[in-house]
Scaffold this active site. Structure first.
Site, PDB file in Angstrom:
ATOM      1  CG  HIS A 247      -2.445 -17.149   3.111  1.00 32.98           C
ATOM      2  ND1 HIS A 247      -3.722 -17.043   3.627  1.00 32.98           N
ATOM      3  CD2 HIS A 247      -2.376 -16.252   2.096  1.00 32.98           C
ATOM      4  CE1 HIS A 247      -4.392 -16.137   2.948  1.00 32.98           C
ATOM      5  NE2 HIS A 247      -3.602 -15.636   2.010  1.00 32.98           N
ATOM      6  CG  HIS A 349       4.855  -3.938   8.402  1.00 29.56           C
ATOM      7  ND1 HIS A 349       4.847  -2.937   7.467  1.00 29.56           N
ATOM      8  CD2 HIS A 349       3.569  -4.058   8.843  1.00 29.56           C
ATOM      9  CE1 HIS A 349       3.617  -2.473   7.338  1.00 29.56           C
ATOM     10  NE2 HIS A 349       2.822  -3.128   8.167  1.00 29.56           N
ATOM     11  CG  HIS A 378       9.524  10.071  14.442  1.00 26.45           C
ATOM     12  ND1 HIS A 378      10.345  11.033  13.879  1.00 26.45           N
ATOM     13  CD2 HIS A 378       8.839  10.698  15.429  1.00 26.45           C
ATOM     14  CE1 HIS A 378      10.170  12.185  14.508  1.00 26.45           C
ATOM     15  NE2 HIS A 378       9.272  12.010  15.449  1.00 26.45           N
ATOM     16  CG  ASN A 382       1.771   1.115   7.960  1.00 24.91           C
ATOM     17  OD1 ASN A 382       2.436   0.620   7.051  1.00 24.91           O
ATOM     18  ND2 ASN A 382       0.771   0.470   8.531  1.00 24.91           N
TER      19      ASN A 382
END
EC number: 2.3.1.-
Length: 478
Positions: A247, A349, A378, A382
């Site tokens: 982070h 991702h 595809h 997302n």
């Protein structure tokens, strides 16, 4: 003498008991995936490029350049013609969402996935000990986790965690929460519910740094069933080997790389700053530095260190080498280490075509390695934090996962975060026994011969430089 022997025996027995107890406690701290269920919305919510163009044109705040920019992003994104969007888009209400739109979108998702994964594993909702829900862009009262508990009549003593605003990397964060609970409590069942609410989050302004999100995100979600019960270890699908969270929120440029805010006209959207690629790269590198020694063999680590040493000794800074260094960020940064010596599959991702290409370049992956992520982008687009599970589902449906294989998951999120983990396949998953795999209905069609958008030719004019004053909409469009 007998007393000495007795005392020695007692001491040895005590030491053996303590060692056994330590080993036994560690065994109960394992984190297994029993099953998972990805969400496939109904076909009446399917989005084509043509429909995307229709939705974009409804935004009266867009000028010609922004319109061309969005169409170019859609056509070049790697997203296909069968992704899904919330219902209000088909009703023409994306600029006037209600709270109920977001809640209804989430209800449709979690009723479908949770019900299927529990029924398939013959588990009652009352048997769930831990519930972790992550949906970044919708925070209702009561919370989504409370709504799930009410719908399924779960126990009063269930441990509940409701995560918001954690971005596309929230799935791995949820797994980390479960993993840490498993260290303290034995024989538990956990349910992780991960999705994103798109209904109330359409950006209706014309700021270029904020309109891109409208093109890339699609509806989806996943319910994951986990346990640390030893009795369930043989029927589990995956075992968590390690997990690393990075982070960079303390860095100003990383923190501001992806921020939800209002534009000049008061329209709320997610601002993607020009520092985003740099922030993502930095978080990615720092994450790899920590997780690499945990997942790769010593021989590969020694080889890498030796290569670095030799490179440093032979380095001879020159004008030519400076040019190469300056050009490197545009192409990506190679890790310079062979991750395939410790990893068999890469679960990336699906943040976009550029994200997949950059990670593939950095880790020196081939098209076979990147295929699951490309095909997921595809087919489903997302889907934010749930996208990793669609990628994993593709690997399973393609019968790639065999006992002992290791799967590397990596994702990014606002903050800025990079989170990764490694799963070990507990048993062969090559027989396609999971009837709930979201890819089963179409896996034979993948990978297609080409994922080039069929509208690329029709929308080819968006790539041409043309004077906006003389530009005319192509005939037949809209």
């Amino acid at each position: 003498m007998d007393l000495l022997v007795m005392l020695s025996s007692l001491l040895i027995s005590y030491l053996i008991f303590k060692i056994w107890k330590h080993i036994d406690s560690k065994r109960d701290q394992n984190c297994y995936i029993l099953d998972y269920q990805c969400h496939k919305p109904s076909d009446d919510r399917m989005v084509s490029t043509q429909f995307s163009g229709d939705v974009i044109l409804r935004n009266k705040h867009l000028r010609l350049n922004e319109y061309k920019f969005l169409l170019k992003a859609i056509v070049s994104s790697g997203i296909g013609e069968q992704t899904y969007a919330p219902r209000l888009f088909f009703e023409g209400r994306e600029q006037r969402p209600t709270l109920q739109d977001g809640i209804s979108e989430m209800e449709e998702f979690y009723i479908d996935t949770i019900e299927k994964v529990l029924e398939r594993n013959k588990i009652s909702p009352s048997e769930i000990d831990i519930l972790v829900v992550n949906v970044s862009m919708l925070n209702s009262t009561p919370s989504l986790s409370a709504r799930i508990i009410k719908h399924y009549k779960m126990r009063e003593d269930i441990k509940v965690f409701n995560l918001t605003a954690m971005g596309c990397s929230a799935s791995v964060i949820s797994i980390d929460i479960v993993k840490n609970i498993f260290k303290t409590y034995k024989n538990k069942l956990a349910l992780v519910v991960t999705s994103e609410s798109l209904s109330p989050n359409w950006y209706s302004g014309n700021n270029r740094s904020m309109i891109l999100a409208n093109c890339l995100f699609r509806s989806g979600g996943c319910a994951v069933l986990l346990t640390n019960k030893r009795s369930q270890s043989r029927r589990a699908m995956f075992k968590l080997r390690c997990l690393v969270r990075t982070h960079h929120g303390a860095r100003d440029d990383s923190y501001s790389a992806c921020v939800q805010k209002e534009d000049e006209l008061g329209h709320i959207g997610v601002h993607l700053d020009k520092t985003l690629p740099k922030a993502a790269t930095r978080a990615f590198i720092d994450n790899l530095k920590v997780i690499t020694p945990k997942i790769l063999p010593v021989t590969e680590l020694l080889r890498f260190m030796l290569c670095l040493l030799l490179k440093k000794l032979r380095s001879n800074p020159s004008k030519g080498s400076t040019n190469v260094t300056q050009a490197a960020p545009k192409a990506g940064i190679k890790a310079g280490i062979n991750f395939k010596t410790g990893i068999d599959h890469f679960c990336i991702h699906t943040g976009g075509k550029a994200v997949i290409d950059a990670i593939g370049y950095s880790l020196d992956l081939n098209e076979y390695d990147l295929e699951p992520a490309r095909m997921t982008l595809h087919r489903f687009g997302n889907t934010s934090a749930s996208s990793l599970w669609y990628v994993l589902g593709y690997m399973e449906a393609k019968k790639r996962l065999k006992r002992g294989d290791r799967v590397f998951m990596i994702s990014f999120g606002a903050g800025f975060k990079c989170n990764s983990c490694v799963w070990e396949v507990v048993r062969d998953l090559t027989v396609g026994e999971s009837l709930g795999n979201v890819w089963n209905h179409c896996i034979d069609q993948y990978p297609p011969k080409s994922i080039l958008n069929p509208f690329f030719e029709k929308y080819g004019w968006i790539h041409e430089e043309e004077d906006p004053d003389t530009f005319k909409m192509p005939e037949g469009f809209m």
